[in-house]
Design an enzyme around this catalytic site. Structure first.
Site, short mmCIF file in Angstrom:
data_model
loop_
_atom_site.label_atom_id
_atom_site.label_comp_id
_atom_site.label_asym_id
_atom_site.label_seq_id
_atom_site.Cartn_x
_atom_site.Cartn_y
_atom_site.Cartn_z
N GLY A 17 4.64 21.31 -26.82
CA GLY A 17 4.36 20.90 -28.17
C GLY A 17 2.87 20.54 -28.19
O GLY A 17 2.07 21.30 -27.66
N ASP B 245 9.12 24.84 -21.79
CA ASP B 245 9.72 24.74 -23.04
C ASP B 245 11.16 25.15 -23.22
O ASP B 245 11.22 26.37 -22.75
CB ASP B 245 9.11 24.65 -24.16
CG ASP B 245 9.28 23.75 -25.28
OD1 ASP B 245 8.65 22.87 -25.53
OD2 ASP B 245 10.44 23.65 -25.89
N HIS C 285 4.11 -0.01 -23.41
CA HIS C 285 3.58 0.42 -24.62
C HIS C 285 4.12 0.49 -25.81
O HIS C 285 4.86 1.31 -26.44
CB HIS C 285 3.45 2.11 -24.06
CG HIS C 285 2.83 3.09 -24.96
ND1 HIS C 285 1.47 3.05 -25.47
CD2 HIS C 285 2.98 4.30 -25.63
CE1 HIS C 285 1.16 3.97 -26.27
NE2 HIS C 285 2.37 4.64 -26.42
C1 LMR Z 1 0.78 6.92 -29.02
O1 LMR Z 1 0.49 5.88 -28.84
O2 LMR Z 1 0.10 7.66 -29.62
C2 LMR Z 1 1.95 7.72 -28.65
O3 LMR Z 1 2.97 6.54 -27.95
C3 LMR Z 1 2.92 8.41 -29.78
C4 LMR Z 1 3.29 7.09 -30.77
O4 LMR Z 1 4.62 7.44 -31.10
O5 LMR Z 1 2.55 6.24 -31.30
#
Ligand code: LMR
Length: 318
Positions: free
Chosen positions: A12, A34, A176
């Site tokens: 991608g 892919d 995250h």
């Molecule tokens: C980001 O932080 O840019 C990635 O984890 C994509 C997202 O969905 O935020």
């Protein structure tokens, strides 16, 4: 010396950017994989045709067959789906956990000696699924987000103080997600800690707080602007810096989602912490001393990752 081989799983926007950066940085030959027929082949050919202009000699191949990634030194995984406006990264867990399972099996079969960097969301839980499915040792599998989140924090701070991004160092730790922890105490400009810069009048505490909040929501800000997907340039640059540190044994100290076995009070989960990346993979986990407040924020972020890990267990992905 034989050229290194870099396998990129997912062709991608991030996969294509990773392939271009690998060429521009002379990291080695690239195989872009892919399941979509034609896409990896088309992107690989397009970048190969840019090589004479840019002056790099890497071989670039696109494939739909896992066997072509055989013997890769580095595997960077972007497979799966990105979020769209209105979605959280956590909404992707079910779809992407299945994809990580398949990718892990491909890695297990064809490149059991690779260093693997995962970018797929929800990141910290997806790295664990990938590592378990691949059977690779935990120190050879990690997640990219800490470099990305810290880069966003560094960019916002540099812009605010009108200084070079090169002189701004910052750590964003934890998971995250929106609970990630930008650690202001360990963020510096030319070695001067952020709290001192506030005292010196370079930046106000209100602006620091606003930048911390913007960093936490940095991924969503890009999703909201792009509307059709999520960020790709900064995620690709972040993963490439980690691959480079491994391939060139740079031993850079970078925030990464690493497998913790008791450090920071976390066991058998991937969470963003500072690590040293060298020829042996994750060579060291750096254990920072937190204040009570920082520890509380970190624990909150770890709890959010744990919920996703539990969701993966319920789905049978772990
Ligand atoms: C980001 O932080 O840019 C990635 O984890 C994509 C997202 O969905 O935020």
């Amino acid at each position: 010396m034989a050229r290194k081989k870099i396998a990129l799983i997912g062709a991608g926007q991030i996969g294509g950017t990773l392939a271009l950066l690998s060429g521009l940085k002379h990291l080695g030959d690239v195989v872009l994989f892919d399941i979509a027929e034609g896409i990896p082949q088309g992107k690989a050919l397009d970048i190969a045709e840019a090589a004479p202009v840019e002056g790099f000699d890497a071989k670039l191949a696109g494939t739909n067959d896992y066997k072509d990634i055989a013997g890769a030194d580095v595997v960077i995984v972007t497979a799966g789906v990105p979020r769209k406006p209105g979605m959280s990264r956590d909404d992707l867990v079910e779809t992407n956990a299945k994809v990580m399972h398949q990718v892990g099996e491909g890695i297990k079969q064809y490149c059991p000696d690779a260093f693997v960097i995962c970018i797929t969301n929800p990141l910290d839980a997806m790295v664990l699924v990938l590592q378990q499915a691949s059977g690779l040792p935990p120190h050879k599998v990690c997640g990219m987000a800490g470099v990305l989140d810290s880069a966003r924090f560094r960019h916002f701070l540099a812009e605010e103080m009108n200084v070079s991004v090169k002189d701004v160092n910052a750590f964003v730790l934890g998971g995250h997600g929106d609970t990630m922890v930008p650690v202001t105490r360990y963020s510096t400009v030319a070695g001067i800690p952020l709290p001192d810069l506030v005292e010196m009048g370079w930046i106000t505490q209100e602006r620091v707080d606003a930048i911390v909040e913007r960093t936490r929501k940095g991924g969503g800000e890009i999703v909201g602007l792009l509307k059709t997907g999520s960020a790709f340039y900064a995620p690709a640059s972040s993963a490439i810096s980690m691959a480079e540190s491994y391939l060139l044994d740079r031993k850079r100290v970078l925030p990464a989602a690493a497998h913790l076995t008791g450090q920071y009070g976390v066991n058998d989960m991937y969470v963003g912490v500072p690590v040293v990346i060298g020829e042996n993979g994750i060579e060291r986990i750096v254990e920072l001393k937190f204040t009570d407040d920082e520890q509380q924020m970190f624990n909150h972020s770890v709890d959010a990752v744990r919920e996703l890990v539990d969701a993966c267990k319920k789905l049978g992905a772990l």
